[in-house]
Design a protein around this motif. Structure first.
Motif, PDB file in Angstrom:
ATOM      1  N   LYS A 185       4.292   3.823  11.699  1.00  0.00           N
ATOM      2  CA  LYS A 185       4.581   2.655  12.371  1.00  0.00           C
ATOM      3  C   LYS A 185       4.581   1.481  11.649  1.00  0.00           C
ATOM      4  N   ASN A 186       3.290   1.167  11.051  1.00  0.00           N
ATOM      5  CA  ASN A 186       3.165  -0.155  10.264  1.00  0.00           C
ATOM      6  C   ASN A 186       3.618  -0.131   8.888  1.00  0.00           C
ATOM      7  N   ASN A 187       3.570   0.983   8.285  1.00  0.00           N
ATOM      8  CA  ASN A 187       3.627   1.167   6.793  1.00  0.00           C
ATOM      9  C   ASN A 187       4.474   2.255   6.464  1.00  0.00           C
ATOM     10  N   PRO A 188       5.773   2.487   7.001  1.00  0.00           N
ATOM     11  CA  PRO A 188       6.663   3.503   6.812  1.00  0.00           C
ATOM     12  C   PRO A 188       6.765   4.044   5.533  1.00  0.00           C
ATOM     13  N   GLN A 189       6.570   3.425   4.336  1.00  0.00           N
ATOM     14  CA  GLN A 189       6.842   3.666   2.872  1.00  0.00           C
ATOM     15  C   GLN A 189       5.460   4.419   2.576  1.00  0.00           C
ATOM     16  N   ALA A 190       4.357   4.348   3.237  1.00  0.00           N
ATOM     17  CA  ALA A 190       3.128   4.757   2.596  1.00  0.00           C
ATOM     18  C   ALA A 190       3.023   6.482   2.896  1.00  0.00           C
ATOM     19  N   LYS A 191       2.220   7.065   1.999  1.00  0.00           N
ATOM     20  CA  LYS A 191       1.964   8.555   2.291  1.00  0.00           C
ATOM     21  C   LYS A 191       0.706   8.605   3.140  1.00  0.00           C
ATOM     22  N   VAL A 192       0.339   9.310   4.107  1.00  0.00           N
ATOM     23  CA  VAL A 192      -0.711   9.611   4.805  1.00  0.00           C
ATOM     24  C   VAL A 192      -1.477  10.812   4.336  1.00  0.00           C
ATOM     25  N   LEU A 193      -2.706  10.654   3.655  1.00  0.00           N
ATOM     26  CA  LEU A 193      -3.282  11.712   2.870  1.00  0.00           C
ATOM     27  C   LEU A 193      -4.545  12.145   3.878  1.00  0.00           C
ATOM     28  N   ALA A 194      -4.730  13.384   4.037  1.00  0.00           N
ATOM     29  CA  ALA A 194      -5.932  13.937   4.798  1.00  0.00           C
ATOM     30  C   ALA A 194      -6.738  14.816   3.938  1.00  0.00           C
ATOM     31  N   GLY A 195      -7.951  14.668   4.506  1.00  0.00           N
ATOM     32  CA  GLY A 195      -8.882  15.414   3.617  1.00  0.00           C
ATOM     33  C   GLY A 195     -10.251  14.796   3.078  1.00  0.00           C
ATOM     34  N   ALA A 196      -9.597  14.505   1.795  1.00  0.00           N
ATOM     35  CA  ALA A 196     -10.995  13.680   0.995  1.00  0.00           C
ATOM     36  C   ALA A 196     -12.128  14.357   0.902  1.00  0.00           C
ATOM     37  N   ALA A 197     -11.980  15.805   0.806  1.00  0.00           N
ATOM     38  CA  ALA A 197     -13.207  16.649   1.090  1.00  0.00           C
ATOM     39  C   ALA A 197     -14.068  16.652  -0.209  1.00  0.00           C
ATOM     40  N   VAL A 200       1.014  -1.125   0.010  1.00  0.00           N
ATOM     41  CA  VAL A 200      -0.024   0.118  -0.103  1.00  0.00           C
ATOM     42  C   VAL A 200       0.963   1.264  -0.127  1.00  0.00           C
ATOM     43  N   LYS A 201       0.623   2.082  -1.001  1.00  0.00           N
ATOM     44  CA  LYS A 201       1.535   3.283  -1.145  1.00  0.00           C
ATOM     45  C   LYS A 201       0.633   4.669  -0.455  1.00  0.00           C
ATOM     46  N   PHE A 202      -0.403   4.633  -0.363  1.00  0.00           N
ATOM     47  CA  PHE A 202      -1.194   5.650   0.075  1.00  0.00           C
ATOM     48  C   PHE A 202      -2.385   5.183   1.236  1.00  0.00           C
ATOM     49  N   TYR A 203      -2.581   5.818   2.215  1.00  0.00           N
ATOM     50  CA  TYR A 203      -3.753   5.824   3.160  1.00  0.00           C
ATOM     51  C   TYR A 203      -4.309   6.984   3.254  1.00  0.00           C
ATOM     52  N   GLU A 204      -5.662   7.059   3.062  1.00  0.00           N
ATOM     53  CA  GLU A 204      -6.557   8.279   3.359  1.00  0.00           C
ATOM     54  C   GLU A 204      -7.236   7.854   4.542  1.00  0.00           C
ATOM     55  N   VAL A 205      -7.460   8.879   5.473  1.00  0.00           N
ATOM     56  CA  VAL A 205      -8.007   8.888   6.934  1.00  0.00           C
ATOM     57  C   VAL A 205      -9.252   9.411   6.792  1.00  0.00           C
ATOM     58  N   TRP A 206     -10.361   8.390   6.660  1.00  0.00           N
ATOM     59  CA  TRP A 206     -11.611   8.669   6.311  1.00  0.00           C
ATOM     60  C   TRP A 206     -11.869   9.069   4.901  1.00  0.00           C
ATOM     61  N   ASN A 207     -13.156   9.231   4.673  1.00  0.00           N
ATOM     62  CA  ASN A 207     -13.599   9.703   3.282  1.00  0.00           C
ATOM     63  C   ASN A 207     -14.747  10.607   3.337  1.00  0.00           C
ATOM     64  N   GLU A 208     -14.504  11.717   2.964  1.00  0.00           N
ATOM     65  CA  GLU A 208     -15.582  12.860   2.810  1.00  0.00           C
ATOM     66  C   GLU A 208     -16.212  13.177   4.130  1.00  0.00           C
ATOM     67  N   TRP A 209     -15.335  13.284   5.137  1.00  0.00           N
ATOM     68  CA  TRP A 209     -15.783  13.441   6.369  1.00  0.00           C
ATOM     69  C   TRP A 209     -16.374  14.857   6.491  1.00  0.00           C
ATOM     70  N   ASP A 210     -16.226  15.820   5.802  1.00  0.00           N
ATOM     71  CA  ASP A 210     -16.910  17.043   5.767  1.00  0.00           C
ATOM     72  C   ASP A 210     -18.342  17.074   5.440  1.00  0.00           C
ATOM     73  N   VAL A 211     -19.070  15.812   5.005  1.00  0.00           N
ATOM     74  CA  VAL A 211     -20.395  15.969   4.566  1.00  0.00           C
ATOM     75  C   VAL A 211     -21.186  16.363   5.411  1.00  0.00           C
ATOM     76  N   ASP A 212     -20.988  15.901   6.656  1.00  0.00           N
ATOM     77  CA  ASP A 212     -21.996  16.305   7.896  1.00  0.00           C
ATOM     78  C   ASP A 212     -22.175  17.527   8.240  1.00  0.00           C
ATOM     79  N   GLY A 213     -21.151  18.491   7.709  1.00  0.00           N
ATOM     80  CA  GLY A 213     -21.135  19.949   8.376  1.00  0.00           C
ATOM     81  C   GLY A 213     -20.061  20.608   7.775  1.00  0.00           C
ATOM     82  N   PRO A 214     -20.053  20.987   6.305  1.00  0.00           N
ATOM     83  CA  PRO A 214     -18.932  21.585   5.654  1.00  0.00           C
ATOM     84  C   PRO A 214     -18.325  22.872   6.231  1.00  0.00           C
TER      85      PRO A 214
END
Length: 430
Positions: free
Chosen positions: A173-185, A137-151
């Motif tokens: 810690k588990n996947n140091p090679q992966a990029k962590v992406l935030a938002g998915a807005a 896995v090269k990318f992880y997104e933390v959640w998806n479209e979190w903003d929809v409940d209250g932009p």
């Protein structure tokens, strides 16, 4: 529309692109041509569809590792066989996976992990999945479209930053090679300041980049085209960088136009033209590191249902026009660098210059009515003008029927520009 250069050209002026390409164009990481899939969880979408994604030139695929699927019994986590098969297929095709860590658990009523009683089991799920799926896995997104409940809700924004703060160290810690992406807005979240707020709250202390879903297909006439979209994206990019105090990597992890019949839809040829224009325009913003077309396969067969018609393939895996276009243009998206100083736009005519250090191309189209334009190059020896017309992508790079007219080293040729980009080869002897 913005001008892509301070230069301007006359309607009948000769564009001498040989003088415009400078040596030493900076080489960046390859642009990511991605697609979203639903085959990780849907056995009705065969994994051979990933082969079609690879053939089209995709280098990354994006899908969901649902929390609810991973934890069907409270406290008992699992990775289902379909997920491992999806991962193995992607690995065999050199497709870099992006995994979404999100949605709700049946044991928490689908609530977002904003309170400890929900966040703790969510983080346990994140820990388990990132250990199990491992290095591919090269990318992880933390959640998806979190903003929809209250932009526009600042509390929702700050709670999301707190979630990324807690999840990112586990992923690293588990996947140091992966990029962590935030938002998915969503578009609504971007416009309502969700991204600006999470950046201002320090989300980039924990994430490697910001992911966006900047759809414009329902924005209305003159605001739903690739050209108006990229103008909006320029402003989004400036705003994020200003809030962060630095240039911020942007990942467009969902973007497309649906080809349904009805409000906000386009026909399949225009979907294909918009795909080509959007991908090349995305290359004009250096902070955009990749774009994932949503999605690979239509989700159904109803012609008037928007959600059934975003795909590059129909539900039976037959290619739509957009698939053939992506296959034709993908080598130029990933392997060529944009030369901003030597790209021109005036009067709804776009001429974007790219080079891979050896070969030079011009990507040109007209939004609106067709235009007859003159393009220029050097040392083409009165030979045939070769180009790839995305309206006829299966022909590939071919002789156009036009000849370069050379006066010494300086050559020109007339080209009719339409809404479908033409990729014109400017290098002699190729």
């Amino acid at each position: 529309m913005s001008r892509m250069s301070a230069l301007s050209i006359g309607r009948v002026g000769l564009l001498l692109l040989s003088c415009l390409f400078g040596a030493g164009v900076a080489v960046a990481d390859p642009f990511i041509v991605g697609v979203a899939t639903h085959s990780m969880n849907n056995p009705n979408q065969p994994l051979r569809s990933l082969e079609l994604a690879s053939i089209a030139g995709a280098s990354s695929i994006r899908d969901d590792a649902f929390w609810s699927t991973a934890e069907p019994i409270r406290g008992q986590l699992r990775v289902v066989p379909q997920w491992r098969q999806w991962m193995a297929k992607a690995g065999g095709l050199n497709l870099n996976p992006m995994i979404i860590l999100g949605y709700g658990s049946v044991f928490t009523g689908g609530a977002k992990p904003r309170k400890p009683e929900v966040k703790i089991p969510y983080l346990n799920y994140v820990d388990y999945i990132t250990r199990q799926l491992g290095n591919p896995v090269k990318f992880y997104e933390v959640w998806n479209e979190w903003d929809v409940d209250g932009p526009s809700d600042p509390r929702l924004s700050s709670d999301y930053v707190a979630l990324v703060r807690d999840a990112a160290p586990i992923i690293r810690k588990n996947n140091p090679q992966a990029k962590v992406l935030a938002g998915a807005a969503t578009t609504a979240g971007i416009k309502a300041g969700f991204i600006d707020r999470i950046v201002a709250c320090g989300v980039l202390k924990y994430a490697d980049g910001i992911s966006l879903h900047p759809y414009v297909h329902c924005e209305g006439r003159d605001r739903n085209t690739p050209e108006s979209w990229i103008e909006w994206m320029r402003g989004v990019d400036r705003s994020i960088s200003a809030k962060a105090g630095k240039q911020v990597p942007l990942y467009l992890t969902e973007m497309s136009w649906p080809s349904h019949e009805g409000n906000c839809g386009v026909d399949t040829p225009r979907q294909a033209a918009y795909l080509a224009r959007a991908y090349f325009l995305a290359r004009t913003l250096p902070n955009i590191k990749g774009m994932w077309w949503y999605d690979l396969i239509n989700d159904g067969t109803k012609r008037d249902d928007q959600e059934h018609n975003f795909g590059l393939l129909d539900i039976d895996l037959n290619p739509k026009p957009a698939y053939a276009v992506l296959k034709a243009i993908s080598p130029y998206l990933s392997d060529f660098s944009y030369d901003a100083a030597h790209s021109l736009q005036t009067d709804n005519v776009y001429k974007l210059a790219f080079t891979d250090g050896h070969e030079r191309i011009l990507v040109a189209w007209a939004s609106g009515r067709e235009r007859l334009e003159s393009v220029g190059a050097s040392a083409m020896d009165n030979g045939p003008l070769r180009m790839l017309d995305t309206q006829k992508p299966d022909r590939g790079m071919a002789n156009s029927g036009q000849q370069w007219n050379c006066n010494g080293d300086q050559c020109s040729a007339p080209v009719t520009l339409t809404e479908f980009p033409k990729i014109i080869r400017l290098s002699p002897g190729s």
